[in-house]
Design a protein around this motif. Structure first.
Motif, PDB file in Angstrom:
ATOM      1  N   PHE A 135      93.794  71.928  53.714  1.00 11.65           N
ATOM      2  CA  PHE A 135      92.696  71.794  52.753  1.00 11.65           C
ATOM      3  C   PHE A 135      91.530  72.728  53.069  1.00 11.65           C
ATOM      4  CE2 PHE A 135      94.694  67.555  53.442  1.00 11.65           C
ATOM      5  CZ  PHE A 135      95.528  67.616  52.332  1.00 11.65           C
ATOM      6  N   GLY A 136      91.793  73.736  53.890  1.00 15.25           N
ATOM      7  CA  GLY A 136      90.770  74.701  54.221  1.00 15.25           C
ATOM      8  C   GLY A 136      90.057  74.400  55.528  1.00 15.25           C
ATOM      9  N   GLU A 137      89.144  75.285  55.877  1.00 18.60           N
ATOM     10  CA  GLU A 137      88.485  75.222  57.179  1.00 18.60           C
ATOM     11  C   GLU A 137      87.530  74.036  57.300  1.00 18.60           C
ATOM     12  OE1 GLU A 137      85.824  78.169  60.084  1.00 18.60           O
ATOM     13  OE2 GLU A 137      86.557  78.873  58.131  1.00 18.60           O
ATOM     14  N   GLY A 138      86.774  73.730  56.241  1.00 19.40           N
ATOM     15  CA  GLY A 138      85.775  72.660  56.324  1.00 19.40           C
ATOM     16  C   GLY A 138      86.370  71.302  56.636  1.00 19.40           C
ATOM     17  N   PRO A 139      87.359  70.824  55.856  1.00 18.51           N
ATOM     18  CA  PRO A 139      87.967  69.539  56.174  1.00 18.51           C
ATOM     19  C   PRO A 139      88.589  69.500  57.570  1.00 18.51           C
ATOM     20  CG  PRO A 139      88.475  70.141  53.912  1.00 18.51           C
ATOM     21  CD  PRO A 139      87.805  71.335  54.534  1.00 18.51           C
ATOM     22  N   ALA A 140      89.187  70.619  58.000  1.00 19.84           N
ATOM     23  CA  ALA A 140      89.780  70.661  59.345  1.00 19.84           C
ATOM     24  C   ALA A 140      88.703  70.510  60.417  1.00 19.84           C
ATOM     25  CB  ALA A 140      90.551  71.963  59.536  1.00 19.84           C
ATOM     26  N   LYS A 141      87.547  71.146  60.221  1.00 15.45           N
ATOM     27  CA  LYS A 141      86.445  71.006  61.177  1.00 15.45           C
ATOM     28  C   LYS A 141      85.949  69.565  61.244  1.00 15.45           C
ATOM     29  CE  LYS A 141      84.420  75.675  61.198  1.00 15.45           C
ATOM     30  NZ  LYS A 141      83.210  76.475  60.871  1.00 15.45           N
ATOM     31  N   ALA A 142      85.878  68.909  60.083  1.00 11.41           N
ATOM     32  CA  ALA A 142      85.422  67.521  60.062  1.00 11.41           C
ATOM     33  C   ALA A 142      86.398  66.618  60.812  1.00 11.41           C
ATOM     34  CB  ALA A 142      85.249  67.048  58.615  1.00 11.41           C
ATOM     35  N   LEU A 143      87.688  66.845  60.626  1.00 13.73           N
ATOM     36  CA  LEU A 143      88.689  66.063  61.352  1.00 13.73           C
ATOM     37  C   LEU A 143      88.560  66.271  62.854  1.00 13.73           C
ATOM     38  CD1 LEU A 143      91.921  66.548  59.179  1.00 13.73           C
ATOM     39  CD2 LEU A 143      90.440  64.543  59.268  1.00 13.73           C
ATOM     40  N   ALA A 144      88.355  67.529  63.258  1.00 16.42           N
ATOM     41  CA  ALA A 144      88.230  67.832  64.687  1.00 16.42           C
ATOM     42  C   ALA A 144      87.005  67.149  65.289  1.00 16.42           C
ATOM     43  CB  ALA A 144      88.157  69.338  64.895  1.00 16.42           C
ATOM     44  N   ALA A 145      85.888  67.167  64.558  1.00 16.71           N
ATOM     45  CA  ALA A 145      84.670  66.531  65.061  1.00 16.71           C
ATOM     46  C   ALA A 145      84.854  65.025  65.197  1.00 16.71           C
ATOM     47  CB  ALA A 145      83.503  66.844  64.122  1.00 16.71           C
ATOM     48  N   ALA A 146      85.495  64.412  64.215  1.00 11.04           N
ATOM     49  CA  ALA A 146      85.719  62.973  64.268  1.00 11.04           C
ATOM     50  C   ALA A 146      86.680  62.611  65.397  1.00 11.04           C
ATOM     51  CB  ALA A 146      86.268  62.488  62.927  1.00 11.04           C
ATOM     52  N   GLN A 147      87.709  63.435  65.583  1.00 10.30           N
ATOM     53  CA  GLN A 147      88.650  63.157  66.669  1.00 10.30           C
ATOM     54  C   GLN A 147      87.952  63.250  68.019  1.00 10.30           C
ATOM     55  OE1 GLN A 147      92.199  65.600  66.693  1.00 10.30           O
ATOM     56  NE2 GLN A 147      93.224  64.283  68.178  1.00 10.30           N
ATOM     57  N   ALA A 148      87.045  64.214  68.165  1.00  9.13           N
ATOM     58  CA  ALA A 148      86.296  64.345  69.410  1.00  9.13           C
ATOM     59  C   ALA A 148      85.446  63.101  69.672  1.00  9.13           C
ATOM     60  CB  ALA A 148      85.418  65.589  69.359  1.00  9.13           C
ATOM     61  N   MET A 149      84.846  62.552  68.618  1.00 13.18           N
ATOM     62  CA  MET A 149      84.061  61.324  68.775  1.00 13.18           C
ATOM     63  C   MET A 149      84.950  60.178  69.245  1.00 13.18           C
ATOM     64  SD  MET A 149      81.615  61.205  65.430  1.00 13.18           S
ATOM     65  CE  MET A 149      80.609  62.631  64.969  1.00 13.18           C
TER      66      MET A 149
END
Length: 469
Positions: A40-54
């Motif tokens: 779904f592009g770079e933005g959604p992937a970044k959001a997933l990565a940030a949430a996984q880090a949390m």
């Protein structure tokens, strides 16, 4: 038993909770162009990565499912509950006034920013509910999994991917709707229709009608082009229809034709009464004008008869129905086009639990055939229903009542679909409170901070009750 400790924990972590939400809001997670490893592009992937880090930081066992969703498990025991939230957001405009969409701001008891209400704020509330239980050492006999997706706003293909790998939990809820709880999502019937006829050049006549672009939206604008009709006749009829409907008409004469612009108010097809359908208002006007007899004009009048202005419940089509649990059927003519040789349209109906293909789909098909109009083949999309008297629903409502003081709350039925529509045992549970306009999908979206904290407490109470039995 653990209510006081959970309440104190959530209140004591208010600022940390807001900072985590700000981290997610700062990520522009509008759907972008698909890339390798980023569906779904770079933005959604970044959001997933940030949430996984949390979730990693707070001690949950996480997994990334090909950048469609990320999950966090409370423990390794048998899974009892899934909580589904999403981190993708709808498009933004340049018309924000309080702050910019991806620059979160806390002001006057609210946090502003795209996603604060839909659905990053509720995702954080669910995460902190799980974190509170974990860090307080509340014993859990079963597992709860937080599932964070990235394509809810564009069709939920993220969940289809996830559930092609994993099984549905015995219970699921999404904090992406309204309190107290939504347990019924009505059936849907969205069908195109078509008629072809021989062109007739007799004047006056209709050259074009066009309105709507999405079937699930009440058209706010529509237009027609006519020729051979006296302007005074048009203006007189338009004034009458304006007075009856509230639709505003702008009539513009050109060399050989006259344009008629109709303006109403847009809205969602699941609540057509909230809008004012410019298309049905325009058809009402045209059907009353003295055009020359023709097969095409007869078909226009037929459509106007089947979809009269302000007939939100399908009475003219003979499908007006309702039941006590899920309410009334709704009907919206969302798209329509006409030329001297053909017409086509597309309607959207949200139907109660009592609807079937026999008493809805076939009734409309036969009604249209009587006018020489053909509805495309297709069947009713079934309603989603989790019984109101189930232990799951009663437990969630009990937690809501505990923290709000509201008694005898009843689950809701809606015409729209939520993130759990395809799940057999899923309901929508929070975080929006009735009567509060969070500007969801609009400019200056916000979440009330007290609502965010209370939601986290409600979720924690529900998790403990559901996963310690």
């Amino acid at each position: 038993m653990y209510k006081e400790q959970i309440d104190a924990y959530i209140d004591g972590h208010r600022e940390e909770m807001l900072e985590d939400l700000k981290t997610l809001v700062r990520i522009d997670s509008q759907r972008g162009k698909s890339q390798e490893g980023m569906p779904f592009g770079e933005g959604p992937a970044k959001a997933l990565a940030a949430a996984q880090a949390m979730m990693d930081k707070y001690g949950f066992k996480t997994r990334n499912y090909d950048n469609y969703v990320v999950t966090g498990d409370f423990n390794e025991k048998e899974k009892q509950l899934d909580i589904l939230a999403h981190l993708d957001v709808v498009p933004v405009t340049e018309d924000w006034t309080v702050t910019q969409p991806f620059d979160p701001l806390v002001r006057d008891g609210r946090i502003y920013g795209r996603g604060t209400a839909d659905d990053k704020g509720p995702a954080i509330a669910a995460l902190y509910a799980m974190r509170a239980i974990r860090e307080l050492g509340v014993p859990m006999e079963k597992n709860v999994r937080l599932i964070l997706g990235s394509d809810e706003e564009c069709g939920s293909s993220d969940l289809r991917h996830y559930y092609s790998i994993e099984e549905e939990a015995p219970m699921s809820f999404t904090p992406d709707a309204d309190f107290p709880l939504i347990n019924i999502e009505k059936a849907q019937l969205q069908r195109p229709f078509l008629a072809v006829f021989k062109a007739d050049g007799a004047l006056p006549r209709i050259l074009q009608i066009k309105g709507g672009s999405k079937v699930n939206v009440v058209p706010g604008k529509a237009h027609a082009i006519v020729e051979g009709m006296e302007t005074a006749v048009l203006q007189e009829a338009a004034k009458t229809v304006e007075d009856e409907t509230g639709i505003v008409f702008d009539i513009r004469c050109e060399e050989k034709a006259t344009w008629i612009e109709a303006k109403g108010n847009s809205g969602h097809a699941s609540t057509p009464e909230v809008g004012n359908n410019a298309l049905t208002g325009l058809l009402m006007l045209l059907s009353r004008l003295p055009f020359a007899p023709s097969d095409g004009f007869d078909k226009v009048k037929a459509v106007a008869e089947m979809f009269p202005h302000n007939d939100y419940n399908g009475k003219a089509l003979g499908v007006d129905m309702e039941d006590e649990e899920s309410g009334s059927l709704t009907m919206n003519l969302g798209i329509f086009e006409y030329s001297p040789e053909r017409l086509s349209g597309h309607f959207d109906s949200r139907a109660p639990l009592c609807a079937t293909d026999e008493n809805l789909t076939e009734v409309i098909r036969q009604k249209m055939l009587g006018y020489g109009i053909v509805m495309e083949a297709g069947k009713l999309v079934p309603a989603h229903h989790v019984p109101a008297d189930s232990e799951f629903v009663r437990t969630l409502l009990g937690s809501y009542e505990l923290y709000t003081g509201k008694k005898d709350s009843r689950p809701l039925a809606i015409g729209g679909g939520t993130y759990v529509h395809e799940l057999e045992r899923g309901v929508a549970f929070g975080c929006m409170e009735p009567g509060v306009d969070n500007h969801m999908h609009g400019d200056d979206e916000f979440m009330e901070i007290d609502t965010l904290l209370t939601s986290a407490k409600i979720f924690a109470d529900s998790i403990v009750k559901l996963c310690t039995k």
